[in-house]
Design a protein around this motif. Sequence first.
Motif, PDB file in Angstrom:
ATOM      1  N   LEU A   1      -2.262   6.467  -2.900  1.00  0.00           N
ATOM      2  CA  LEU A   1      -1.398   5.940  -1.842  1.00  0.00           C
ATOM      3  C   LEU A   1      -1.813   4.530  -1.441  1.00  0.00           C
ATOM      4  O   LEU A   1      -0.973   3.651  -1.234  1.00  0.00           O
ATOM      5  CB  LEU A   1      -1.461   6.858  -0.614  1.00  0.00           C
ATOM      6  N   LEU A   2      -3.145   4.327  -1.313  1.00  0.00           N
ATOM      7  CA  LEU A   2      -3.609   2.994  -0.951  1.00  0.00           C
ATOM      8  C   LEU A   2      -3.212   1.990  -2.015  1.00  0.00           C
ATOM      9  O   LEU A   2      -2.868   0.841  -1.720  1.00  0.00           O
ATOM     10  CB  LEU A   2      -5.133   3.009  -0.754  1.00  0.00           C
ATOM     11  N   GLU A   3      -3.244   2.423  -3.260  1.00  0.00           N
ATOM     12  CA  GLU A   3      -2.806   1.583  -4.367  1.00  0.00           C
ATOM     13  C   GLU A   3      -1.342   1.228  -4.179  1.00  0.00           C
ATOM     14  O   GLU A   3      -0.921   0.070  -4.305  1.00  0.00           O
ATOM     15  CB  GLU A   3      -2.995   2.376  -5.669  1.00  0.00           C
ATOM     16  N   ARG A   4      -0.564   2.271  -3.798  1.00  0.00           N
ATOM     17  CA  ARG A   4       0.883   2.085  -3.648  1.00  0.00           C
ATOM     18  C   ARG A   4       1.214   1.061  -2.573  1.00  0.00           C
ATOM     19  O   ARG A   4       2.167   0.297  -2.687  1.00  0.00           O
ATOM     20  CB  ARG A   4       1.495   3.444  -3.301  1.00  0.00           C
ATOM     21  N   VAL A   5       0.435   1.066  -1.464  1.00  0.00           N
ATOM     22  CA  VAL A   5       0.738   0.090  -0.414  1.00  0.00           C
ATOM     23  C   VAL A   5      -0.041  -1.204  -0.618  1.00  0.00           C
ATOM     24  O   VAL A   5       0.034  -2.114   0.187  1.00  0.00           O
ATOM     25  CB  VAL A   5       0.447   0.652   1.001  1.00  0.00           C
ATOM     26  N   GLY A   6      -0.811  -1.251  -1.695  1.00  0.00           N
ATOM     27  CA  GLY A   6      -1.401  -2.521  -2.093  1.00  0.00           C
ATOM     28  C   GLY A   6      -2.759  -2.839  -1.486  1.00  0.00           C
ATOM     29  O   GLY A   6      -3.154  -3.994  -1.437  1.00  0.00           O
ATOM     30  N   ILE A   7      -3.496  -1.863  -0.990  1.00  0.00           N
ATOM     31  CA  ILE A   7      -4.820  -2.197  -0.448  1.00  0.00           C
ATOM     32  C   ILE A   7      -5.885  -1.236  -0.945  1.00  0.00           C
ATOM     33  O   ILE A   7      -6.747  -0.806  -0.203  1.00  0.00           O
ATOM     34  CB  ILE A   7      -4.832  -2.185   1.091  1.00  0.00           C
ATOM     35  N   ALA A   8      -5.832  -0.907  -2.230  1.00  0.00           N
ATOM     36  CA  ALA A   8      -6.808   0.043  -2.752  1.00  0.00           C
ATOM     37  C   ALA A   8      -8.241  -0.446  -2.574  1.00  0.00           C
ATOM     38  O   ALA A   8      -9.144   0.333  -2.322  1.00  0.00           O
ATOM     39  CB  ALA A   8      -6.514   0.299  -4.218  1.00  0.00           C
ATOM     40  N   GLU A   9      -8.447  -1.761  -2.665  1.00  0.00           N
ATOM     41  CA  GLU A   9      -9.823  -2.260  -2.627  1.00  0.00           C
ATOM     42  C   GLU A   9     -10.421  -2.228  -1.220  1.00  0.00           C
ATOM     43  O   GLU A   9     -11.604  -2.443  -1.048  1.00  0.00           O
ATOM     44  CB  GLU A   9      -9.890  -3.677  -3.223  1.00  0.00           C
TER      45      GLU A   9
ATOM     46  N   ARG B   1      -0.217  -1.231   6.932  1.00  0.00           N
ATOM     47  CA  ARG B   1       0.009  -0.601   5.631  1.00  0.00           C
ATOM     48  C   ARG B   1      -0.876   0.619   5.479  1.00  0.00           C
ATOM     49  O   ARG B   1      -0.488   1.641   4.909  1.00  0.00           O
ATOM     50  CB  ARG B   1      -0.222  -1.603   4.499  1.00  0.00           C
ATOM     51  N   VAL B   2      -2.112   0.531   6.010  1.00  0.00           N
ATOM     52  CA  VAL B   2      -2.976   1.716   5.997  1.00  0.00           C
ATOM     53  C   VAL B   2      -2.336   2.817   6.824  1.00  0.00           C
ATOM     54  O   VAL B   2      -2.352   3.995   6.439  1.00  0.00           O
ATOM     55  CB  VAL B   2      -4.368   1.380   6.564  1.00  0.00           C
TER      56      VAL B   2
END
Lengths: 248, 400, 315
Positions: free
Chosen positions: A128-136, A152-153
């Motif tokens: 999910l974090l990948e999907r909203v663009g903040i996996a790192e 986004r989180v």
Amino acid sequence: MNATKQLMIEAKGVQKWYPNGFHALRGVDLEVNRGEKVVIMGPSGSGKSTFLRTFNALEDYQEGTVVVDGMELNNDLRNIDAVRKEVGMVFQQFNLFPHLSVLDNLLLAPIWVRKRNRAEVEQQALALLERVGIAEQAHKFPGQLSGGQQQRVAIARALCMEPRLMLFDEPTSSLDPEKVREVLDVMRQLAIDGMTMVVVTHEVGFAREVADRVVLMDEGRVVEIAPPDQFFNHPEHERSKRFLAQIL
Amino acid sequence: MKRLTISLRRQLFATPADGIISVGLLALLSWAGWGVLNWAINSAQWLVVRANAAALTIGRYPEAQEWRLWLLLGMLTSLAGLSWGRLRGASGWPLNDRIAAGLLLVLAVGVPPLLAFGPLNQIRVLFLLLILLLGRLAFSHRLSQALSKRFGDWWALIWGVAYVFGLWLIAGGLGLQAVRPSDWGGLLFTLLITSLTLLLALPLGVILALGRRSSLPLFRYISVGIIELIRGAPLITLLFLGQNLVGFLAPNGLAPDRVWRATGVLTVFAAAYLAEAIRGGLNAIPRGQFEAARSLGLSNVHTMALVVLPQALKVALPAMGGQCISLLQDTTLLSIIGLFDLLGIARSVLANPDWLGRYAEVYLLLAVLYWCSCAALSLGSRALEKRLASPGLQSIPKPQ
Amino acid sequence: MPVPWWRDNRKLGWFIQLAAGLFLLLAIALLLGNLERNLARAGLRLTLGWLNQPAGFDIAETLLPYRASDSYGRALLAGFVNTLRVVVSGLVLATALGVAVGAASFSGNPLLRSVTRVYVELVRNIPLLLQLVFWYFAVFLSLPSADQALQLPGMQLAKSGIYLFGADLVNGELVGGLRLSLELAALLTGLVIYSAAFIAEVVRGGIASVPLGQWEAAKSLGLKPLQILRLVVLPQALRVIVPGLNSQYISLAKNSSLAVAIGYPDLYAVAETTLNQTGRGIEVFLLLLVVYLMLDLVISVVMNAIDRLVRLQER
């Protein structure tokens, strides 16, 4: 909870008075179908946030009925808990838990409410974090993130509970203008993926692009409900025209 | 060096008024300092302290069982050393730590002979210091970082188990010879009662604080009533009540030991004050936190335990630290109701005709002991605050 | 479909309170039953009539005229007057000292600042009771006899007491002037020094809460530091200071009860003696509780009034 039911939200004649006597909702009706995107707009004090918050029992009401995905929201604690499991909410103030890392923010509810296994939820959360663009940022703390990242989180956190309905209460109103776009992009993608969404917002562009219907509220009542094209270009009511004149 | 004196001179004598104040203060301080030193070296008789060191530290604890207390001390110092190492992480030995280590070395080598400890005990004290420093070294070394981190989650549990084990060592029973509470005394008693009271008062304080904020009127009024009543009464009257009146309330005169009665009163007392500190913390948590948690489906209990209380307790930590220190100081009132805490033992020592008139020596020693304990608590609380602060999280400054 | 009560949002709260209330009433009834039985057995039914019986004990010093043949009620009143004596003078002196020290912590003189810092840190970390017994036993009890009394500006210190405002040596004894017993003097000294440290912190916090800009503006107008403090900063700092003072004053009032440890006959000390003689634990305790709570209330009411005054002035 009939899975083939088309109606996600059915609100009829909802009335709410605040303890100080203020009549916040004066008989509101609304139907939202599965997969629909509804945007609620209106001047401040119109009751739009209050109405939105009746859908997950953050606000109670004195008269009328609100039925979410076949479950009636009344005094029954069992219903309230059941509804909250299936409805996700994103707040204007993000409301992330500052003492937990981003990842733990997402894991908290699925582990404790849905009683799921930590390892598998973690996989889902990271996706999910990948999907909203903040996996790192997964192991950072909310205090270390920008507003746009925090929101986004928050969206990812709500999605981690696998809700059937997502509510957004002015999600971009607290953001710097540059950050608004990144959040709206996530919401847009969410809409494309088929989520049922009810959004209270002032973002006209978003409404035009994404909404199936726009609802205008004023002084605790629904003034007009129409598809965005019709609403923004050929509004029917006087008050709609006045409102649009102010914001467009 | 020259620059220092010039800048000092400039600051101390900036205006004529400043100059007078500086001179006056310097004169006063040197006169007082000289007087105290003169007294301490020449006319003071320190024999009273040396002869009663055992009583002051452990009261009437049977000598044959003292090894249990040494064991306890050994366990505590090793845990303390390891904790110290963990808190510092891999940063080596910063200046503060080196000063602290040096100070401890001087104290460990110099004080036991002064207090007329036998050679065996002097060696034991030195040994304890070595354990402390070794523990510090062990957990701060690069190689043991992984081990230290893995222990991290279990740390609270380890301390908890150690505490219970320590209680068993002190009290006896189940294999060890029992030592009655009335034989515990002095510093041991003070520290024991303080820690026990704190552990019991914390959950009670949380309950009272939650009750105070409850939406249910019954619980709210009861909590407010209890808190305000206790905070309005002087502690001595409550201790008095505990000692004399519990007998009336209990069936058939069945009343627990005086020590436990006093501990009970202290616990409720501390809980009322802690409740106010915790309430401050709870009030600082924005409503949005509650709403977000509820909207995710978390129950009331889960919301409190997982989201609100962790944050509230961190915010309330400075105020709670202050309460700890107050509690330590409040244990001195136990001496008024005839219990043998550190002050109580001191007063009974002074009542002994052998030591008539040696008030200054004994009380000065006590002052040093209490001051060091409170200062240590203060430093510990501040270190804990820093450790628990989540990155980016602002905590609310301690209320005045 | 009617909602069962244990799931009903609105009703659940009431049911919980009902259950808890019943349980509480049961517990209280049980305790009161024990109380009644034990009291009856000891021949002590709850009453206040015994207050009229002669006390039969002396009180070391009283402002109120009192003899051993007076009633318990009068004895307790004398104790209360003694408490008031200590509390009122203690409040005044501690405030004066505390404000001075608090203001001094902002002085430009680093020596003065350090001294105040050391004073506060020292006094706050040593228990009050220890300080009290130290002052009484180690200091005041070792004062010289009257003919070798210690002379300080305005007062003379001797074993027989502290004499203020001029006292003359007559036949090896000091007479005249205002005499404070050693007990009262030690109690006041300890209480004042202890409370002043905390009051100093409150004052310091209050002054620190005034934005730096206020100092700078006042300085640029040409005001001297003492004037700035008095005319600009302190009035604003009072907003923060007054509530803090409220709790410190209440603490001082409660701490006065420690007088029992050094033999000053305050309310608590007299009450303890009364209890030991009459065995009337409950009545005495309730009396103490009520009196101290009233004292706290009076202090709070006065401080709240001052608080409103301070806030009004700023509009």
